[in-house]
Design a protein around this motif. Structure first.
Motif, PDB file in Angstrom:
ATOM      1  N   ASP A 133     -34.970  83.167   7.940  1.00 54.88           N
ATOM      2  CA  ASP A 133     -36.046  81.985   7.928  1.00 54.88           C
ATOM      3  C   ASP A 133     -35.035  81.030   7.209  1.00 54.88           C
ATOM      4  O   ASP A 133     -35.167  79.699   7.734  1.00 54.88           O
ATOM      5  CB  ASP A 133     -37.212  82.433   7.304  1.00 54.88           C
ATOM      6  N   PHE A 134     -34.604  81.181   5.941  1.00 55.71           N
ATOM      7  CA  PHE A 134     -33.723  80.396   5.372  1.00 55.71           C
ATOM      8  C   PHE A 134     -32.446  79.653   6.378  1.00 55.71           C
ATOM      9  O   PHE A 134     -32.223  78.734   6.367  1.00 55.71           O
ATOM     10  CB  PHE A 134     -32.963  80.943   4.099  1.00 55.71           C
ATOM     11  N   TYR A 135     -31.815  80.663   7.037  1.00 58.05           N
ATOM     12  CA  TYR A 135     -30.740  80.058   8.002  1.00 58.05           C
ATOM     13  C   TYR A 135     -31.430  79.208   8.978  1.00 58.05           C
ATOM     14  O   TYR A 135     -30.709  78.093   9.233  1.00 58.05           O
ATOM     15  CB  TYR A 135     -30.177  81.470   8.620  1.00 58.05           C
ATOM     16  N   ALA A 170     -30.382  76.758  18.926  1.00 59.67           N
ATOM     17  CA  ALA A 170     -31.309  78.090  18.627  1.00 59.67           C
ATOM     18  C   ALA A 170     -30.784  79.291  17.467  1.00 59.67           C
ATOM     19  O   ALA A 170     -29.573  79.268  17.309  1.00 59.67           O
ATOM     20  CB  ALA A 170     -31.878  78.610  19.837  1.00 59.67           C
ATOM     21  N   LEU A 171     -31.706  79.900  16.977  1.00 61.65           N
ATOM     22  CA  LEU A 171     -31.268  81.257  16.179  1.00 61.65           C
ATOM     23  C   LEU A 171     -32.018  82.389  16.684  1.00 61.65           C
ATOM     24  O   LEU A 171     -33.111  82.284  16.798  1.00 61.65           O
ATOM     25  CB  LEU A 171     -31.548  80.910  14.628  1.00 61.65           C
ATOM     26  N   TYR A 172     -31.343  83.173  17.208  1.00 58.52           N
ATOM     27  CA  TYR A 172     -31.717  84.611  17.633  1.00 58.52           C
ATOM     28  C   TYR A 172     -31.369  85.588  16.597  1.00 58.52           C
ATOM     29  O   TYR A 172     -30.447  85.754  16.190  1.00 58.52           O
ATOM     30  CB  TYR A 172     -31.296  84.795  18.933  1.00 58.52           C
ATOM     31  N   GLN A 213     -34.025  77.200   8.597  1.00 58.45           N
ATOM     32  CA  GLN A 213     -34.518  76.111   7.843  1.00 58.45           C
ATOM     33  C   GLN A 213     -33.061  75.089   7.726  1.00 58.45           C
ATOM     34  O   GLN A 213     -32.931  73.991   7.844  1.00 58.45           O
ATOM     35  CB  GLN A 213     -34.990  75.980   6.486  1.00 58.45           C
ATOM     36  N   TRP A 214     -32.136  75.774   7.363  1.00 63.50           N
ATOM     37  CA  TRP A 214     -30.614  75.251   6.992  1.00 63.50           C
ATOM     38  C   TRP A 214     -29.942  74.587   8.181  1.00 63.50           C
ATOM     39  O   TRP A 214     -29.494  73.446   8.056  1.00 63.50           O
ATOM     40  CB  TRP A 214     -29.665  76.037   6.293  1.00 63.50           C
ATOM     41  N   LEU A 215     -30.330  75.072   9.386  1.00 65.90           N
ATOM     42  CA  LEU A 215     -29.972  74.737  10.567  1.00 65.90           C
ATOM     43  C   LEU A 215     -30.765  73.493  11.234  1.00 65.90           C
ATOM     44  O   LEU A 215     -30.685  73.093  12.151  1.00 65.90           O
ATOM     45  CB  LEU A 215     -29.653  75.658  11.652  1.00 65.90           C
ATOM     46  N   GLY A 216     -32.048  73.472  10.596  1.00 66.42           N
ATOM     47  CA  GLY A 216     -32.934  72.346  10.916  1.00 66.42           C
ATOM     48  C   GLY A 216     -33.892  72.782  12.154  1.00 66.42           C
ATOM     49  O   GLY A 216     -34.427  71.857  12.668  1.00 66.42           O
ATOM     50  N   LEU A 217     -33.927  74.032  12.251  1.00 59.04           N
ATOM     51  CA  LEU A 217     -34.610  74.606  13.271  1.00 59.04           C
ATOM     52  C   LEU A 217     -35.909  75.074  12.673  1.00 59.04           C
ATOM     53  O   LEU A 217     -36.117  75.518  11.486  1.00 59.04           O
ATOM     54  CB  LEU A 217     -33.934  75.840  13.959  1.00 59.04           C
ATOM     55  N   GLN A 218     -37.018  75.512  13.810  1.00 64.83           N
ATOM     56  CA  GLN A 218     -38.056  76.041  13.378  1.00 64.83           C
ATOM     57  C   GLN A 218     -37.919  77.642  12.990  1.00 64.83           C
ATOM     58  O   GLN A 218     -36.699  78.312  13.347  1.00 64.83           O
ATOM     59  CB  GLN A 218     -39.243  76.155  14.477  1.00 64.83           C
ATOM     60  N   VAL A 219     -38.640  78.120  12.246  1.00 56.23           N
ATOM     61  CA  VAL A 219     -38.294  79.457  11.773  1.00 56.23           C
ATOM     62  C   VAL A 219     -38.653  80.324  13.119  1.00 56.23           C
ATOM     63  O   VAL A 219     -39.795  80.134  13.720  1.00 56.23           O
ATOM     64  CB  VAL A 219     -39.420  79.945  10.676  1.00 56.23           C
ATOM     65  N   PRO A 220     -37.574  81.102  13.689  1.00 55.04           N
ATOM     66  CA  PRO A 220     -37.936  81.823  14.620  1.00 55.04           C
ATOM     67  C   PRO A 220     -39.005  82.747  14.791  1.00 55.04           C
ATOM     68  O   PRO A 220     -39.360  83.710  13.860  1.00 55.04           O
ATOM     69  CB  PRO A 220     -36.687  82.672  14.907  1.00 55.04           C
ATOM     70  N   PRO A 221     -40.140  82.520  15.914  1.00 53.59           N
ATOM     71  CA  PRO A 221     -41.301  83.461  15.521  1.00 53.59           C
ATOM     72  C   PRO A 221     -41.116  84.622  16.083  1.00 53.59           C
ATOM     73  O   PRO A 221     -40.233  84.929  17.021  1.00 53.59           O
ATOM     74  CB  PRO A 221     -42.394  82.637  16.995  1.00 53.59           C
ATOM     75  N   PRO A 222     -41.709  85.737  15.817  1.00 49.97           N
ATOM     76  CA  PRO A 222     -41.585  87.191  16.113  1.00 49.97           C
ATOM     77  C   PRO A 222     -41.950  87.132  17.611  1.00 49.97           C
ATOM     78  O   PRO A 222     -43.013  86.773  18.086  1.00 49.97           O
ATOM     79  CB  PRO A 222     -42.705  87.847  15.476  1.00 49.97           C
TER      80      PRO A 222
END
Length: 291
Positions: free
Chosen positions: A80-82, A32-34, A84-93
């Motif tokens: 958002d780019f990070y 995950a990306l927070y 994608q680079w990590l293969g994750l969905q763009v974190p939703p607000p």
């Protein structure tokens, strides 16, 4: 694991985290990306708040198929780019997410006017998510929402320890606080004192995230604001020396703070994204970047 502090230039930070995830988590993707911060990474939380700092109207978002999203840009943010680079969905607000749905790839808590200081931007921009509020919303996520998606506390703890926590904040503390005549910050503290205060406060908020389970932090410097059109000294044809000095002081203290955290906080990784010099050099030496 041991404690780690790394600083690196903007374009290689993502590669560092790919290595961290690949080598330690034995997989190619972070779970995950927070995201925490200001207008550089805001993605729509402000849309439903009573604030004038919205970006849900044209020409914002013109590169999205369905138009505006609340990002203060025509397209994706660096967060958002990070993702994608990590293969994750763009974190939703976070504020726009339906909490009845299952989602474990992270959330975006950022708000355009946000600063490190709680009073930053409050005079002009109404209701928004201060850094304090963003951290509180993550605590709620970790303590109320995420436990419903994991089988036991150990699984959740492992998930949080491998997730990436991206922080982009600080510029509003200067433009919407220290440099604004509507506040008395500059009369209470000098440049070095103010930088020390907001860096200490940011360190405290990072520790709050750590307490809830965060372990991998990517913290961005403030960019070279003195080179932006609003502050660029056209008569001298150079970046604002005054603002450059302020931001350089903050960035230095931020680096020192992360080094201290790396030595004192067990099992955490801190990376400082050094974006200041890149932007400054783009303005000072544009010929270097022409191909």
């Amino acid at each position: 694991m041991g404690r780690t502090f790394i600083f690196m230039h903007f374009f290689v930070v993502c590669l560092f985290f790919f290595c961290i995830v690949e080598c330690e988590a034995k997989q190619s993707l972070a779970p995950a990306l927070y995201v925490f911060g200001d207008s550089f990474v805001a993605s729509g939380n402000d849309n439903i708040l009573n604030t004038d700092a919205k970006a849900n109207y044209a020409p914002y978002g013109i590169d999205f198929p369905n138009g505006t999203t609340g990002r203060l840009t025509n397209g994706l943010t660096l967060a958002d780019f990070y993702a994608q680079w990590l293969g994750l969905q763009v974190p939703p607000p976070y504020l726009l997410f339906n909490q009845t749905e299952k989602h474990t790839e992270g959330f975006n808590y950022a708000s355009g006017p946000a600063g490190i200081r709680p009073e930053t931007s409050t005079v002009d921009h109404g209701v928004f998510l201060s850094m304090d509020k963003q951290v509180e919303l993550f605590k709620k996520t970790a303590q109320e929402y995420l436990p419903t998606l994991f089988g036991n506390p150990d699984e959740l703890k492992d998930y949080l320890s491998k997730s990436i926590f991206l922080v982009v904040i600080g510029r509003n503390d200067y433009t919407q606080n220290f440099l604004s005549p509507k506040y008395n910050s500059s009369s209470k503290w000098n440049m070095k004192q103010f930088a020390e205060i907001i860096v200490d406060e940011l360190g405290s908020k990072i520790l709050d995230l750590y307490t809830v389970g965060a372990r991998k932090f990517l913290v961005f410097e403030i960019d070279a604001m003195g080179c932006e059109p609003a502050f660029y000294e056209k008569q001298k044809n150079e970046c604002s020396d005054k603002l450059t000095s302020y931001i350089s002081t903050y960035n230095h203290k931020l680096e020192v703070e992360l080094q201290i955290l790396a030595k004192t906080v067990r099992g955490a990784i801190f990376a400082l994204a050094k974006r200041y010099q890149l932007m400054y050099d783009l303005v000072a030496n544009p010929a270097r970047y022409v191909h």
